[in-house]
Scaffold this motif. Sequence first.
Motif, short mmCIF file in Angstrom:
data_model
loop_
_atom_site.label_atom_id
_atom_site.label_comp_id
_atom_site.label_asym_id
_atom_site.label_seq_id
_atom_site.Cartn_x
_atom_site.Cartn_y
_atom_site.Cartn_z
N LEU A 78 0.82 -1.21 0.00
CA LEU A 78 0.00 0.00 0.00
C LEU A 78 0.86 1.27 0.00
O LEU A 78 1.76 1.43 0.82
CB LEU A 78 -0.90 -0.01 1.25
CG LEU A 78 -1.85 1.17 1.41
CD1 LEU A 78 -2.86 1.21 0.29
CD2 LEU A 78 -2.54 1.11 2.76
N GLY A 79 0.59 2.13 -0.94
CA GLY A 79 1.27 3.41 -0.96
C GLY A 79 2.58 3.43 -1.72
O GLY A 79 3.19 4.47 -1.89
N GLN A 80 3.04 2.28 -2.16
CA GLN A 80 4.36 2.24 -2.80
C GLN A 80 4.28 1.85 -4.28
O GLN A 80 5.30 1.85 -4.96
CB GLN A 80 5.26 1.21 -2.09
CG GLN A 80 5.27 1.34 -0.61
CD GLN A 80 6.46 2.12 -0.12
OE1 GLN A 80 7.35 2.45 -0.88
NE2 GLN A 80 6.48 2.42 1.16
N PRO A 88 -4.09 8.35 -5.99
CA PRO A 88 -2.98 9.26 -5.65
C PRO A 88 -1.63 8.56 -5.59
O PRO A 88 -0.59 9.17 -5.80
CB PRO A 88 -3.38 9.80 -4.27
CG PRO A 88 -4.24 8.73 -3.69
CD PRO A 88 -4.96 8.10 -4.83
N VAL A 89 -1.66 7.26 -5.30
CA VAL A 89 -0.39 6.56 -5.12
C VAL A 89 0.39 6.51 -6.43
O VAL A 89 1.58 6.79 -6.47
CB VAL A 89 -0.63 5.13 -4.61
CG1 VAL A 89 0.68 4.39 -4.49
CG2 VAL A 89 -1.35 5.16 -3.28
N GLY A 143 -0.46 8.21 -9.26
CA GLY A 143 -0.61 9.37 -10.11
C GLY A 143 0.29 10.52 -9.70
O GLY A 143 1.11 10.41 -8.79
N THR A 172 0.97 14.28 -8.08
CA THR A 172 0.45 14.83 -6.84
C THR A 172 0.43 16.35 -6.78
O THR A 172 -0.21 16.91 -5.91
CB THR A 172 1.28 14.33 -5.64
OG1 THR A 172 2.65 14.51 -5.94
CG2 THR A 172 1.00 12.88 -5.36
#
Lengths: 552, 182, 344
Positions: free
Chosen positions: C113-115, C277-278, C280, C282
Motif C-alpha cells: 500500500l502506498g508504494q 494518488p499513489v 498518479g 500529486t
Amino acid sequence: MRAIHPFHGGVHLAEHKTESTGTAIGWMSLLPRYVVPLSQHIGQPAIPVVKPGDRVLRGQMIGRPTGTISTAVHAPTSGIVSAVEMHPVAHPSGLTGLCVVIESDGADRAVEMSGIDWRNLDPAEVQAHVRDLGLAGLGGAVFPSAIKLQRGNAARIPTLILNGSECEPWITCDDMLMRERADATLRGAAMMRHLLGADTVLVGIEDNKPQAIAAMTEAARQAPFPVEIVAVPTLYPSGGAKQLTRLLTGLDNPTGKLSTEIGVQVFNVGTAYSMYRALELGEPMISRVVTVTGHVPRPGNFEARIGTPLRDLLAAAGGDLPGTTGHIIGGPMMGFDLDDARAPVVKAVNCIIAKRVEQFPPAAPAMPCIRCGQCAQACPAELQPFELYWYAKAKDFEKTRRYNLFDCIECGCCSYVCPSHIPLVDYYRFAKSEIRAHELDAQASQAARERHDFRTFRLEREKREKAEKLAQKATTRLDSGAVAEDDPAAAKKKAILQAAIERAAKAKVATTPQNTDNLSPTVQREIDAIEARRQAAPDDAAATGRQPTEAP
Amino acid sequence: MLTAILVLAGIGLALGALLGWASDYFKVEEDPIVDKIDAILPQTQCGQCGFPGCRPYAEAIAKGEADINRCPPGGEANIKQLAELLGVEAKPLGEGLEPKPKAVAVIDENTCIGCTLCIQACPVDAIVGASKQLHTIVADLCTGCELCLAPCPVDCIAMTVIPARLDNWKWQYPVIHLRQVA
Amino acid sequence: MNGSPYTQSANNSVRITMIKVLVALIPGIAAHAWFFGPGIWVSLIVCSLIAIFYESLALVMRGYPQKPFLSDGSVIVTAWLFALSVPTLAPIWLYAVGLLFAVLVAKHLYGGLGQNPFNPAMVGYAVLIVSFPTYMTQWPAPLQLATHMPSLANAVDMVFAGSGSISIDAYTLATPLDTLKTLGRAGQSGTEIFNQPIFGLIAGKGGEWVAAAYLLGGLLLLGNRVFTWHVPIAYLASVALTATLVQAIDPSQHANAWFHLFSGGVMLGAFFIATDPVSGSTTPLGKLIFAGVAGFITVMIRDYGGYPDGVAFSILLMNIAAPFIDTYTQPRVFGHAKGGKVGK
C-alpha cells in the motif's frame, strides 16, 4: 474594512476556548519557592549574577544577557537564592536546565522601579533597557524583544502588527489579556510604533473572540494614534506570524529573511502589554498570563510569576482531576508533553492542558502514506509534506532540504489531516535536528582541520629552526674544537621528570580529603567507594589498559 | 592522392590544435578527490583508521589503498557520504572498529604534573598549559581522538562522554509500530 | 516519544476514504446490473474474495499484521475496479490470473500500500488483455439485445464452470468501441456504423447510462473532497478535445466527443482510476499534465491503435511519467519567489 488575504491551507479545529474564559484572570498567592531558568529565550542563555545565599528583591536581575541574541532574567519575588543548579524545565526533551532557585521571604519587596522617557531617549538606549528588563516574545518563540525593535537597515518599519489571533485550541491567555487589559496593550503598541517608526498599526484577532475584538476596538478608539482592529477568519494557523502578515497585508515574508525586509514587524499582544509594564512602570518581565485548562476543576487564566512550579499553577486551578493522563505545555497542535510538573513557568509557557483520554486519545497506529495529498492541501507553508516525509523517513536529508524542509513551521496541520495517522511533524523535527547537528559537526571539523594544519605547519617550522640552530652550533663547536661526550642537561631533565611522576603517584594514593565533616551516610558511602577504586586503580590500569570513563 | 593525405593531415592538425587549446582554455578547476574525501572526514585526527590523521587516510582512500569504512568517529553517515562520492557500495564499519559516543578528554587537575607530553600529542592544539604548569583541555576544541591518553605518564586524562544537554539535544527518529499493530 | 500535534481529525482514515470510493461505485454497479444483468454482482464478489486471499497471503509472507491492512479496504477497491474493467461473467481463472498480477505483482512486489508505481487494477487488466484478448472482448450484451438473459444461477455457473447451459454468443456482443473499430476498418461509414443496434442515444446502449452513473459517483467523491478537480476535469476535457480534433480530421471514421466520453472506461478512469494518488501525479499542475496527456493517449489508442479502449494503457503510461512530472511541477513554497526551484 480591510481586505483579508487568505493563506493556503489551514484546518478548522474544535476550539475548546470557552472552558477557560468563564472567569477573569486570576492572581496566584505567593509561593514559598520559585525556580527561574536562565535560558527562557531563543539565543544565548543568561549568565547567573547571583550565588547561593544571596538576598534578592522582586525584579532584581539574576541573569545577565550575553551575546547578541539574549535577554535578562529577574527574580519574581524577594527572598534568598538557595541554589543555582540543574533543575527540570519545560522542554520536549525532559532534560534539566540551569536554574536559580529562590526561597521567598514572604515580604515580596521589590527593587525600585521607574519608567523611562522612551519618547525622547535614544532608541539604542531604549533597546538596551528592554533587553535588561528581560523582554521576550510571549507568543511562543520567545525571541528577545530588544532585537525586534531595531529598524535594521531600513529608515523605518511602516507596519506594526499585533498578533492577537491565538489560533491554537484551548489557549485563551491572549484573549483574556485583550478583554481585560486592552488599553495597556495598546500603550505598549504605542512604544513599539514609536521605536519602529511605524505609521500603520494592525491588530489581528480571530473572529471567534468577539469580546476581545470589542474591548480592543474600544481601546483603539481612545488611543492617540490610529489602530486598526482586524477580525480574521478563524482558521488554524492564522496566528503564525507569516500567516497573519499575509492575512492582514497580503505580503509574503520571504524565506530566510526577517519580516522587516517587507516593512512589517509582528509582536504578540502579551509582549505589547509587557512592553508597557517595562517602559512605563519599569517592571521587568517577571510574570505572564497562563491558561490552565483541560481536566481540572476550575480552568481559567492566571497571572503567574515566572518561576512558578507548574504543579503549583495546576493547583491554582484545582489540581488534576482523577483520570488525568498527562499535561501538554502549549496548545495541542504545537505544544509538547510535560515530563515533570516540578518544571517552572517560563516566558514561553502560555498554556498547560491536563489531558484525559477522551479528549486526547493515544495516537492511532500509523498506516503507510497513500500520497493522497490532504497534507499538501492543509499546509500553510505550501509545502508537499508527503514528499518531505518520504525523504525524512529515508534519512535523505539533502532531499528534505531541497524540498524546503526549513520552510516548515511545524504547525501540525499535515499530521492533523493525515488519513494514515502518520506523525509527519515528528519526522520533520527529526530531520531538522539532524541537519542542524550535522552542520555543527561540519563547522567543528573544519575548525579542527584548520588547527591541525596550523599545528603541522608550526611543527615543521620549529624543526627547521632547530636544524638551523644546530647547524650554527655545530659550526661554532667545530671552531672551538670541544665536543661534549654526553649531554648532562638531558639527564638532569629526565631525573626531574621521574621525580615528578613519583610525587604524582604518591599524591594520587594519598590525596588529603577535604570537606569531609558532617557527611550524610550516602555521601560517605560514595566516598568510600571512590577511595576503594582509587586504591585498586593503579593495578587495574596496568592490567586492563586505560579505559575511557563515562560521565554519569 | 597526395592532396587527400595533406588535406586530412591538415584537418587533423587543425582539430588537434583546437582541442588542445580548448582543453587548456576551458579547464575546469576541480577539487582533487583527496580534498573532497578529506572534507567528509570528521577531522578528529585520531588515527583509528591506521593512518596518522585524516588527510593521510583521505589520500589512501583516493589511491585505493584503504577502504572507506575505517573511520569510527565518522560512523555510518560518513561511510554513506564517501560511498556516494566515490560511487561504491556503502558497508558497515570495518572489523575491530567500534563507533563510540562522542567524548572529550578531561585532565584530572589534581594529578597533572605539567609534563607537556599531552600538549605535544594533541593534533589540534586543544590543550593549553606550559611546562610544570597545570594543563587543561579546551573542551570545545577537543575532537575526542584519545591521542593524549597514552603519552600521559600519570594517567590523569580520561575521556568523558558528552551528555545530552538542552543545546545539543536532538529529536529522535519516530518509532512506528507498524508490524506490532494487532 | 511522540510530539505534537496531539489531536487528529475525526472520521478520517484510509479505510473511510476507501469506503467512500466503494460507495461511489455503487450507482455505476447498479446501472450495470440494470442494463447488463445481475451477473456483475457475482464477479464483484468473486474478485473481492480472490483479492483478499492474495492480500492476506502477501501480508503473511511479508510479516505484516493482517487486520489493519485487510480492513483498510484498499484491496477491495482494487478488486472492484478490476471487476468493473474486465468482462463480466468471465471464467474464474481469468479473474485469478488478473488479480494475481494486480495484488501480488503490481502492489506487494513494489512494497505494498502506498508504494506501487502502477495502478494495480489496471496492471491486472493490461496483463489479461495482452495475454487473453479473446476472453477480454466477450462483454455481456445489453439486455434488450441479448437473446438470453443470464440469471444469477447462470452467472455463477459461467464464472465457476467456465461455460454454462447457454452459449456465449447468446449473451455477449461486441462492445460499441469494438464495433466502431472493426466496422470502421472494414470501410463502413460513420452513419452506417452508428445505425448498428448496439448504439444508443450518444454512445453504447446501456453503457452510456452506466458511464453516467460513474459520473454521478465521481461527482459525489469530488464533493466529498476525496480528490481534487484537477485529474477528472483535465482527463475528460482532454478526451473531448482530442476526440473533436480527430473527428474534424476525418468525420466519417471517428466518433464524436460525447461518444468517447460515455463509452468504455473513460468515466470510470477519470474519477476512479486516474485519481489514484499513489500511482498518479500529486502536484496541482502535475495532475493537469498527467490527466491531460492520459486523455490524449486514450483517444489516440481508440482511434488509431490496435485496442478498442485505451483507458488502462494511457493511465499506466502516465503512471510511469508521474514522478518525473512531479519533480518538475513542484508548487511555489510560501515565501519563495515564483518559479523558484524545488526538488530536482
